[in-house]
Design a protein around this motif. Structure first.
Motif, PDB file in Angstrom:
ATOM      1  N   ILE A 119       0.862  -1.183   0.000  1.00 45.59           N
ATOM      2  CA  ILE A 119       0.000   0.000   0.000  1.00 45.59           C
ATOM      3  C   ILE A 119       0.895   1.228   0.000  1.00 45.59           C
ATOM      4  O   ILE A 119       1.699   1.421   0.915  1.00 45.59           O
ATOM      5  N   SER A 120       0.752   2.036  -1.043  1.00 46.66           N
ATOM      6  CA  SER A 120       1.491   3.292  -1.151  1.00 46.66           C
ATOM      7  C   SER A 120       0.608   4.426  -0.653  1.00 46.66           C
ATOM      8  O   SER A 120      -0.518   4.592  -1.131  1.00 46.66           O
ATOM      9  N   ALA A 211      -1.479  -4.435  -5.015  1.00 46.48           N
ATOM     10  CA  ALA A 211      -1.060  -3.125  -4.535  1.00 46.48           C
ATOM     11  C   ALA A 211      -2.213  -2.139  -4.602  1.00 46.48           C
ATOM     12  O   ALA A 211      -3.147  -2.291  -5.389  1.00 46.48           O
ATOM     13  N   LEU A 212      -2.120  -1.109  -3.779  1.00 48.69           N
ATOM     14  CA  LEU A 212      -3.111  -0.046  -3.717  1.00 48.69           C
ATOM     15  C   LEU A 212      -2.393   1.282  -3.579  1.00 48.69           C
ATOM     16  O   LEU A 212      -1.499   1.411  -2.742  1.00 48.69           O
ATOM     17  N   ALA A 255      -9.596   7.834   9.338  1.00 50.41           N
ATOM     18  CA  ALA A 255     -10.735   6.919   9.241  1.00 50.41           C
ATOM     19  C   ALA A 255     -10.870   6.374   7.831  1.00 50.41           C
ATOM     20  O   ALA A 255     -11.076   5.166   7.630  1.00 50.41           O
ATOM     21  N   PHE A 256     -10.733   7.243   6.827  1.00 48.37           N
ATOM     22  CA  PHE A 256     -10.858   6.808   5.438  1.00 48.37           C
ATOM     23  C   PHE A 256      -9.687   5.903   5.057  1.00 48.37           C
ATOM     24  O   PHE A 256      -9.879   4.849   4.439  1.00 48.37           O
ATOM     25  N   VAL A 257      -8.468   6.311   5.418  1.00 49.88           N
ATOM     26  CA  VAL A 257      -7.286   5.513   5.090  1.00 49.88           C
ATOM     27  C   VAL A 257      -7.354   4.149   5.773  1.00 49.88           C
ATOM     28  O   VAL A 257      -7.060   3.113   5.151  1.00 49.88           O
ATOM     29  N   ASN A 258      -7.761   4.122   7.035  1.00 48.06           N
ATOM     30  CA  ASN A 258      -7.865   2.848   7.743  1.00 48.06           C
ATOM     31  C   ASN A 258      -8.890   1.931   7.100  1.00 48.06           C
ATOM     32  O   ASN A 258      -8.702   0.712   7.022  1.00 48.06           O
ATOM     33  N   ASP A 262      -7.943  -1.680   5.678  1.00 48.60           N
ATOM     34  CA  ASP A 262      -8.684  -2.825   6.183  1.00 48.60           C
ATOM     35  C   ASP A 262      -9.266  -3.659   5.037  1.00 48.60           C
ATOM     36  O   ASP A 262      -9.112  -4.885   4.997  1.00 48.60           O
ATOM     37  N   ALA A 263      -9.922  -2.991   4.087  1.00 49.38           N
ATOM     38  CA  ALA A 263     -10.545  -3.710   2.968  1.00 49.38           C
ATOM     39  C   ALA A 263      -9.486  -4.392   2.118  1.00 49.38           C
ATOM     40  O   ALA A 263      -9.670  -5.538   1.661  1.00 49.38           O
TER      41      ALA A 263
END
Length: 268
Positions: A119-120, A211-212, A255-258, A262-263
């Motif tokens: 994850i970048s 990757a994301l 919150a959005f990044v977590n 998580d997903a």
């Protein structure tokens, strides 16, 4: 989180992990240039007890000082690999913010097939094709600018340039306050030269795992948004814009990044 130390010939690297957390997945949290493991406090709070976590103060940063600034990006990746072996980590996802994302790409280059995911966060591709000659020239000449910049002004510019939120800016200032002006300039200058060398090496830097790409919608750091658009277009990697967030998007909108982390990890 238990603090541990990995010794090298150039200095000692401090890192934190919760070895008793359930497995088998480990999130390896890699902060950006001049930041330390506290950059991921909101992620550690969210995921502690769900997955094993490992976060480091990169060489020359935070508690990982004194450290001779004579290493390259590939050295950082090799030391990270040694730490993962030292901790018996076998299945892991690299989560790199800014410079941490470059460390992750160097890791993937040197140790293909080992990472389960990448994850970048507000980073950019290491491939030579994305960076202009002028940008490489500037990367190699940042240190004198930082030395000439008045420290209090640089401190404020560093915080506001990295983060949009009150929390994110305060955290960045707090991390910067751990350095003297000369230490900060030397560390930043070395980091940008190291980055320029890694890009100029023109290695393929393949992403051989899921990757994301995450990038703050209001990221003003250099050309990060342009790099991410090109990265996603060239590789087909998914790019998600983090709303209301700057360069340290994991502190501006945790919150959005977590939720995205998580997903992604659940899919792994």
């Amino acid at each position: 989180m238990q603090e541990k130390i990995h010794h090298t010939t150039q200095g000692s690297i401090h890192y934190w992990t919760d070895a008793c957390a359930p497995g088998p997945m480990t999130l390896v949290l890699l902060p950006g240039l001049t930041a330390d493991h506290r950059l991921f406090d909101r992620q550690i709070e969210a995921f502690r007890g769900r997955w094993r976590l490992l976060a480091w103060d990169p060489p020359g940063h935070g508690a990982s000082r004194p450290f001779a600034l004579t290493f390259g990006l590939a050295d950082k990746a090799r030391w990270l690999h040694a730490i993962l072996e030292q901790e018996g980590v076998s299945r892991f996802c690299l989560v790199g913010q800014s410079m941490g994302g470059y460390v992750a790409q160097s890791f993937l280059q040197q140790f293909p097939g080992q990472a389960a995911g990448f994850i970048s966060i507000d980073s950019a591709p290491l491939g030579r094709r994305y960076t202009t000659a002028a940008e490489l020239w500037m990367l190699r000449r940042c240190e004198p600018v930082y030395r000439l910049y008045p420290w209090q002004a640089l401190r404020q510019a560093g915080a506001s340039g990295c983060a949009r939120s009150i929390y994110g800016q305060a955290l960045m200032r707090h991390m910067m306050d751990g350095y003297t002006h000369s230490e900060y300039a030397a560390l930043a200058g070395h980091g940008f030269r190291m980055l320029a060398d890694a890009i100029a090496s023109d290695l393929p830097y393949p992403i051989d795992c899921p990757a994301l790409l995450l990038c703050g919608s209001r990221d003003q750091a250099a050309s990060t948004r342009r790099y991410n658009r090109a990265w996603a277009k060239t590789t087909g990697l998914p790019l998600v814009w983090v709303p209301h967030a700057g360069h340290n998007s994991n502190t501006d909108n945790p919150a959005f990044v977590n939720q995205q982390i998580d997903a992604f990890v659940r899919r792994l």
